[in-house]
Design a protein around this motif. Structure first.
Motif, PDB file in Angstrom:
ATOM      1  N   HIS A 245       0.841  -1.203   0.000  1.00  0.00           N
ATOM      2  CA  HIS A 245       0.000   0.000   0.000  1.00  0.00           C
ATOM      3  C   HIS A 245       0.877   1.255   0.000  1.00  0.00           C
ATOM      4  CE1 HIS A 245      -2.732  -3.073   1.111  1.00  0.00           C
ATOM      5  NE2 HIS A 245      -2.508  -3.040   2.403  1.00  0.00           N
ATOM      6  N   THR A 246       0.532   2.208  -0.872  1.00  0.00           N
ATOM      7  CA  THR A 246       1.341   3.424  -0.983  1.00  0.00           C
ATOM      8  C   THR A 246       0.431   4.633  -1.129  1.00  0.00           C
ATOM      9  OG1 THR A 246       1.467   3.192  -3.394  1.00  0.00           O
ATOM     10  CG2 THR A 246       3.253   2.197  -2.115  1.00  0.00           C
ATOM     11  N   GLU A 247       0.947   5.805  -0.775  1.00  0.00           N
ATOM     12  CA  GLU A 247       0.116   7.003  -0.928  1.00  0.00           C
ATOM     13  C   GLU A 247       0.958   8.235  -1.227  1.00  0.00           C
ATOM     14  OE1 GLU A 247      -2.102   8.221   2.555  1.00  0.00           O
ATOM     15  OE2 GLU A 247      -0.306   8.816   3.640  1.00  0.00           O
ATOM     16  N   PHE A 248       0.251   9.250  -1.738  1.00  0.00           N
ATOM     17  CA  PHE A 248       0.756  10.615  -1.687  1.00  0.00           C
ATOM     18  C   PHE A 248       0.149  11.236  -0.459  1.00  0.00           C
ATOM     19  CE2 PHE A 248       0.458  10.937  -6.578  1.00  0.00           C
ATOM     20  CZ  PHE A 248       1.738  10.461  -6.731  1.00  0.00           C
ATOM     21  N   THR A 404       7.381   4.680  -3.515  1.00  0.00           N
ATOM     22  CA  THR A 404       6.141   3.914  -3.639  1.00  0.00           C
ATOM     23  C   THR A 404       6.358   2.661  -4.488  1.00  0.00           C
ATOM     24  OG1 THR A 404       5.607   5.502  -5.375  1.00  0.00           O
ATOM     25  CG2 THR A 404       4.592   5.850  -3.249  1.00  0.00           C
ATOM     26  N   GLN A 405       6.955   2.837  -5.665  1.00  0.00           N
ATOM     27  CA  GLN A 405       7.171   1.672  -6.534  1.00  0.00           C
ATOM     28  C   GLN A 405       8.076   0.636  -5.858  1.00  0.00           C
ATOM     29  OE1 GLN A 405       7.211   4.818  -7.652  1.00  0.00           O
ATOM     30  NE2 GLN A 405       6.416   4.958  -9.738  1.00  0.00           N
ATOM     31  N   ARG A 406       9.097   1.130  -5.174  1.00  0.00           N
ATOM     32  CA  ARG A 406       9.985   0.178  -4.490  1.00  0.00           C
ATOM     33  C   ARG A 406       9.204  -0.609  -3.442  1.00  0.00           C
ATOM     34  NH1 ARG A 406      13.658   4.651  -5.208  1.00  0.00           N
ATOM     35  NH2 ARG A 406      13.234   5.519  -3.138  1.00  0.00           N
ATOM     36  N   GLY A 407       8.294   0.070  -2.765  1.00  0.00           N
ATOM     37  CA  GLY A 407       7.478  -0.596  -1.744  1.00  0.00           C
ATOM     38  C   GLY A 407       6.539  -1.627  -2.355  1.00  0.00           C
ATOM     39  N   ILE A 408       5.934  -1.285  -3.489  1.00  0.00           N
ATOM     40  CA  ILE A 408       5.022  -2.217  -4.165  1.00  0.00           C
ATOM     41  C   ILE A 408       5.783  -3.485  -4.561  1.00  0.00           C
ATOM     42  CG2 ILE A 408       3.683  -2.563  -6.286  1.00  0.00           C
ATOM     43  CD1 ILE A 408       3.045   0.552  -6.058  1.00  0.00           C
ATOM     44  N   TRP A 409       6.965  -3.312  -5.123  1.00  0.00           N
ATOM     45  CA  TRP A 409       7.732  -4.484  -5.585  1.00  0.00           C
ATOM     46  C   TRP A 409       8.261  -5.316  -4.426  1.00  0.00           C
ATOM     47  CZ3 TRP A 409       7.005  -6.540 -10.017  1.00  0.00           C
ATOM     48  CH2 TRP A 409       6.621  -5.750 -11.098  1.00  0.00           C
ATOM     49  N   ARG A 410       8.593  -4.663  -3.320  1.00  0.00           N
ATOM     50  CA  ARG A 410       9.045  -5.408  -2.148  1.00  0.00           C
ATOM     51  C   ARG A 410       7.949  -6.374  -1.703  1.00  0.00           C
ATOM     52  NH1 ARG A 410       9.865  -1.204   0.987  1.00  0.00           N
ATOM     53  NH2 ARG A 410      11.821  -0.687  -0.029  1.00  0.00           N
ATOM     54  N   HIS A 411       6.728  -5.856  -1.657  1.00  0.00           N
ATOM     55  CA  HIS A 411       5.606  -6.694  -1.244  1.00  0.00           C
ATOM     56  C   HIS A 411       5.304  -7.769  -2.300  1.00  0.00           C
ATOM     57  CE1 HIS A 411       2.002  -7.854   0.842  1.00  0.00           C
ATOM     58  NE2 HIS A 411       1.251  -7.597  -0.219  1.00  0.00           N
ATOM     59  N   TYR A 412       5.362  -7.390  -3.537  1.00  0.00           N
ATOM     60  CA  TYR A 412       5.107  -8.341  -4.639  1.00  0.00           C
ATOM     61  C   TYR A 412       6.076  -9.524  -4.543  1.00  0.00           C
ATOM     62  CZ  TYR A 412       4.840  -9.961  -9.541  1.00  0.00           C
ATOM     63  OH  TYR A 412       4.709 -10.701 -10.686  1.00  0.00           O
ATOM     64  N   LEU A 413       7.336  -9.198  -4.333  1.00  0.00           N
ATOM     65  CA  LEU A 413       8.354 -10.253  -4.235  1.00  0.00           C
ATOM     66  C   LEU A 413       8.034 -11.201  -3.080  1.00  0.00           C
ATOM     67  CD1 LEU A 413      11.056 -11.475  -5.154  1.00  0.00           C
ATOM     68  CD2 LEU A 413      12.225  -9.839  -3.655  1.00  0.00           C
ATOM     69  N   LYS A 414       7.601 -10.621  -1.984  1.00  0.00           N
ATOM     70  CA  LYS A 414       7.259 -11.453  -0.821  1.00  0.00           C
ATOM     71  C   LYS A 414       6.104 -12.394  -1.172  1.00  0.00           C
ATOM     72  CE  LYS A 414       5.636 -10.851   3.972  1.00  0.00           C
ATOM     73  NZ  LYS A 414       4.173 -10.704   3.933  1.00  0.00           N
ATOM     74  N   LEU A 415       5.060 -11.851  -1.787  1.00  0.00           N
ATOM     75  CA  LEU A 415       3.900 -12.684  -2.126  1.00  0.00           C
ATOM     76  C   LEU A 415       4.259 -13.787  -3.109  1.00  0.00           C
ATOM     77  CD1 LEU A 415       1.059 -10.040  -2.555  1.00  0.00           C
ATOM     78  CD2 LEU A 415       1.356 -11.651  -0.667  1.00  0.00           C
ATOM     79  N   MET A 416       5.126 -13.473  -4.063  1.00  0.00           N
ATOM     80  CA  MET A 416       5.425 -14.435  -5.123  1.00  0.00           C
ATOM     81  C   MET A 416       6.415 -15.508  -4.672  1.00  0.00           C
ATOM     82  SD  MET A 416       3.429 -13.470  -7.511  1.00  0.00           S
ATOM     83  CE  MET A 416       3.882 -14.203  -9.086  1.00  0.00           C
ATOM     84  N   THR A 417       7.094 -15.263  -3.570  1.00  0.00           N
ATOM     85  CA  THR A 417       8.123 -16.238  -3.166  1.00  0.00           C
ATOM     86  C   THR A 417       7.844 -16.912  -1.835  1.00  0.00           C
ATOM     87  OG1 THR A 417       9.402 -14.402  -2.257  1.00  0.00           O
ATOM     88  CG2 THR A 417      10.015 -15.172  -4.460  1.00  0.00           C
ATOM     89  N   GLU A 418       6.958 -16.358  -1.007  1.00  0.00           N
ATOM     90  CA  GLU A 418       6.786 -16.974   0.316  1.00  0.00           C
ATOM     91  C   GLU A 418       6.015 -18.289   0.196  1.00  0.00           C
ATOM     92  OE1 GLU A 418       4.762 -14.177   2.810  1.00  0.00           O
ATOM     93  OE2 GLU A 418       2.854 -14.462   1.790  1.00  0.00           O
TER      94      GLU A 418
END
Ligand code: FES
Ligand SMILES: [Fe+2]
Lengths: 421, 182
Positions: A245-248, A404-418
Motif C-alpha cells: 500500500h502506498t500514498e501521496f 512507492t514503486q519500491r514498496g510495491i515491488w518489495r511486497h510483490y516479491l514477498k507474495l510471489m516467493t513466500e
C-alpha cells in the motif's frame, strides 16, 4: 488449491532498485500472480452502499473472475462465484438487480441469495442426491471495513486489519470528509479497457514524477495548480505503508494553504450546505481541519485506488489487458459537494477523461515498451538518497520519488516467493 | 456552383435565407440536416478542432452516456458530459500538442447514416442518426458504433449544434480510450 511449483526465480527479476521487464509481459508470470496474489490476498470487491437492500446483487470481480456481490435475505453480505455448479454455466447475466433466487437458464437449477441450491427441475432424476454441497462457489473470506467489502479466496491468511495496516488511517481520513462518515457509491462506474499489464496501473497511481509531464496539457488549459504538488519545491510526500500500500500525502501542502476545501480547488462559501453539515457533525474546529487536510490519494494493493475524488478498481484480465473501473466518491449527506465531485470526475477520468486518457496512453506504451529487449531492467532509484522514516516507521520521500514503486515491488516479491499455506 | 453563396446557409429555391425551419419541405430539410451532420463528421475526422467547436451554441450539451442510454447525466456517471465551457477546454487540450493520447492523432473515418427527423419546430429540430467510426492509432484498430441524437438550431440562417448525445452501443462494457471527437 494445488501447489504450483514456480518456473520463475522472482528474486532474480526484482532487485531493491530495479525490476525486469519480463514481469509485465510473461503470461506464465500472470498465471502465477492469479494464484499468489489475486486468488489469495484481500482484494477489494465493492461497497455496501451498492447493495443497500436485502436480495440486492451486483456483478463484481476478483481478478478476471466475475463475482456476485449479494446482500442475502438475512441482510448478510455474500460473495458468490457466478458459475452454476451443474454444468458450469454462467449463472447471472445482468450487472445488478434485486432477486430472491438465481435460476440457471440451462437446466433451471435454482439457488437462493446465500448461494445454496434450493431445487432442480425434474427432481426425480436426482433421487438420492444431497443438495448440500451443490451450492454456488463462495469466496471463503469476506471482510467489511467501514463499508469497503474485501474478499479473499484463501481460507486462511492475515486479517483485513493486518492487511490494511497503516493504510486504514487513510480510509478513515476519507470517511472523515463525509458529514455522516459514510460513502454512497451508486452513481455508476466507467469501465476503461486498457491494453497493458495491471502493475503499470498500480505503480502509476502513486507515481508523482509523471503528472507534470503526462498531464501538462490539461494543467495548462485548466490553469490547475496541481502541477505544483509534484514540482521540486513541493512539501507533499510519498509514503510506503508496507503490504504494497502506498500514498501521496498532500496534507503538508494543504496545511500551508490553510484553506478549507482548498484541496478540492474551491472555498467554503461555494459549498455552504456541505460545510454546514460538516460543522454540525464534527464541530467547527475539527471540521475545519478535515476540510483543510482533504481526502487521501492512496493505492491499496492490489486493486483499490482512492484518488482524492474518485474510487478506482483495477481489474487484471490477462497479462496484457486490464480494466480500470472508476466512480465518483459521493458523501452520504453532502448533496452540493457530490454534484461537484461527479462533474469533476466525469471531466477527469474514464475513457474520455482529461487526465486518465493520457495516463492510459502511457500504460499502453509502457506495455509495448516492456517487450523491447534492451535494456531489460527498469530503474527505480529516484529519491533513494532522501528516503527516510516517518514517526510511524513508514518510508517517506519527496512527492516525485519512487519510494512507492519500491514498496510495491518489495511486497510483490514477498507474495510471489513466500511459502503458500 | 455559386461561389458567393456559403453552402452552410439554408436557402429557399429563390435564394432567400431560411428564417423558419417549418417553411422548408421535409425533403429539403432532410437534405440540409444531412449536409450539416456530414460536415460535423468531416471536421471530427480531420481534427479541425476550431471549426468543430464553432458549430456549438452557448447553451450546448455534449453527452456520451455510460451504462445504458437513458441515464440521468446530472445524477449518474457518463463517459463524457460537457457544457459549452468544457467543450472549449476539451478542444484547447487537444490543441496543446501534449494531449498524449492524440499525439499522434487517431486516423479516423466515420459514416453517418439512418438520418431521421424526429421533430421540427420553427427554429429547432431533433434528429437521430447512426454513426460507425473506424479508428486507427498506436494501440491498433477500433470500430465504434453509436446511435446518436442531435438537437440543431437555426441561427442566422445556418445550423448550430445545441445538443449531441452519442449512444455508444457498448457503453455498458469496458471501452478503450475515447479521446478523439466522437
Ligand atoms: S448448467 Fe446450470 S442447471 Fe445445468
Ligand atoms: Fe496520472
Amino acid at each position: 488449491m494445488s501447489q504450483t511449483t514456480s518456473q520463475t526465480d522472482y528474486s532474480a527479476l526484482i532487485e531493491p532498485t530495479r525490476v525486469h521487464s519480463r514481469l509485465y509481459y510473461d503470461p506464465d508470470i500472470f498465471q502465477e500472480e492469479l494464484e499468489k496474489i489475486w486468488y489469495r490476498t484481500w482484494v477489494y470487491v465493492g461497497h455496501t452502499s451498492e447493495i443497500p437492500n436485502k436480495n440486492d446483487y451486483v456483478t463484481k470481480s476478483i481478478g478476471p473472475m466475475p463475482i456476485l456481490m449479494v446482500r442475502d435475505r438475512e441482510g448478510e453480505i455474500r460473495l458468490l462465484l457466478n458459475k452454476c455448479p451443474h454444468r458450469g454455466n454462467q449463472l447471472c447475466a445482468y450487472q445488478k438487480g434485486n432477486r430472491t433466487t438465481f435460476t440457471c437458464p440451462y437446466h433451471s437449477w435454482t439457488f437462493n441469495t446465500n448461494g445454496d441450491l434450493m431445487g432442480y427441475a425434474l427432481p426425480e432424476g436426482y433421487e438420492g442426491t444431497d443438495k448440500k454441497g451443490l451450492g454456488l462457489g463462495k469466496v471463503p473470506r469476506i471482510a467489511v471495513y467501514r463499508g469497503f467489502i474485501f474478499g479473499s479466496m484463501a481460507h486462511e491468511g492475515p486479517t483485513i486489519e493486518e492487511h490494511l495496516g497503516g493504510a486504514k488511517a487513510s480510509l478513515d481520513q476519507l470517511l472523515d470528509n463525509s458529514p455522516t462518515g459514510e460513502l454512497d457509491l451508486t452513481v455508476g462506474f466507467l469501465q476503461h479497457r486498457t491494453k497493458a499489464n495491471w502493475k503499470f496501473m498500480v505503480e502509476n497511481e502513486t507515481d508523482g514524477y509523471h503528472p507534470g509531464f503526462v498531464h501538462s496539457s490539461i494543467f495548462q488549459v485548466a490553469q490547475s495548480g496541481i502541477a505544483n504538488l509534484y514540482g521540486s519545491d513541493s512539501t507533499a510526500l510519498t509514503r510506503d505503508f508496507g503490504n504494497g500500500h502506498t500514498e501521496f500525502d498532500l496534507r503538508p501542502e494543504w496545511r500551508k494553504l490553510d484553506t478549507p476545501l482548498g484541496w478540492f480547488g474551491t472555498t467554503a462559501d461555494r459549498l455552504p450546505a456541505y460545510v454546514k453539515a460538516m460543522n454540525e457533525s464534527y464541530g467547527a474546529d475539527r471540521a475545519r481541519q478535515i476540510m483543510i487536510d482533504g481526502t487521501p490519494h492512496i493505492m491499496i494493493f492490489p486493486n483499490l485506488f482512492i484518488a482524492e475524488i474518485q474510487l478506482f478498481v483495477i481489474q487484471p484480465i490477462s497479462v496484457d489487458e486490464s480494466i480500470q473501473h472508476v466512480t465518483a466518491l459521493q458523501f452520504k449527506g453532502g448533496e452540493d459537494i457530490n454534484r461537484r465531485l461527479r462533474q469533476q470526475t466525469m471531466g477527469s477520468v474514464g475513457p474520455a477523461g482529461f487526465l486518465l486518457a493520457d495516463d492510459t496512453e502511457m500504460y499502453e506504451r509502457n506495455h509495448r515498451g516492456s517487450k523491447i529487449r534492451d535494456p531489460e531492467w527498469l530503474v527505480l532509484t529516484r529519491g533513494l538518497h532522501r528516503e527516510r522514516l516517518d514517526e510511524n516507521g513508514y518510508r517517506i520521500a519527496h512527492s516525485t520519488d519512487e519510494t512507492t514503486q519500491r514498496g510495491i515491488w518489495r511486497h510483490y516479491l514477498k507474495l510471489m516467493t513466500e511459502a503458500q499455506p | 456552383m455559386t461561389a458567393t453563396h456559403s453552402l452552410s446557409l439554408l436557402r429557399h429555391a429563390d435564394g432567400r435565407t431560411v428564417e423558419q425551419l417549418t417553411a422548408l419541405s421535409l425533403l429539403d430539410l432532410h437534405h440540409h440536416v444531412s449536409q450539416f451532420l456530414f460536415k460535423e463528421a468531416r471536421l471530427q475526422d480531420t481534427h479541425a478542432y476550431d471549426d468543430w467547436e464553432a458549430l456549438w451554441t452557448d447553451d450546448a450539451t455534449y453527452w456520451v452516456p455510460a451504462n445504458g442510454h437513458d441515464t440521468d447525466p446530472e445524477l449518474q456517471m457518463s463517459i463524457l458530459y460537457d457544457n459549452r465551457s468544457r467543450i472549449g477546454i476539451r478542444v484547447k487540450q487537444l490543441k496543446t500538442g501534449r494531449r498524449h493520447t492524440q499525439t499522434p492523432r487517431s486516423e479516423l473515418a466515420r459514416t453517418i447514416s439512418n438520418i431521421e427527423l424526429v421533430s421540427v419546430a420553427d427554429h429547432e429540430l431533433d434528429v437521430i442518426a447512426n454513426a460507425v467510426i473506424f479508428e486507427d492509432n498506436m494501440r491498433g484498430e477500433t470500430i465504434w458504433a453509436a446511435r446518436n441524437e442531435y438537437r440543431l438550431r437555426l441561427v442566422d440562417g445556418a445550423f448550430k449544434l445545441v445538443r449531441k448525445k452519442v449512444g455508444l452501443v457498448n457503453n455498458h462494457k469496458p471501452i478503450f480510450t475515447l479521446s478523439f471527437l466522437v
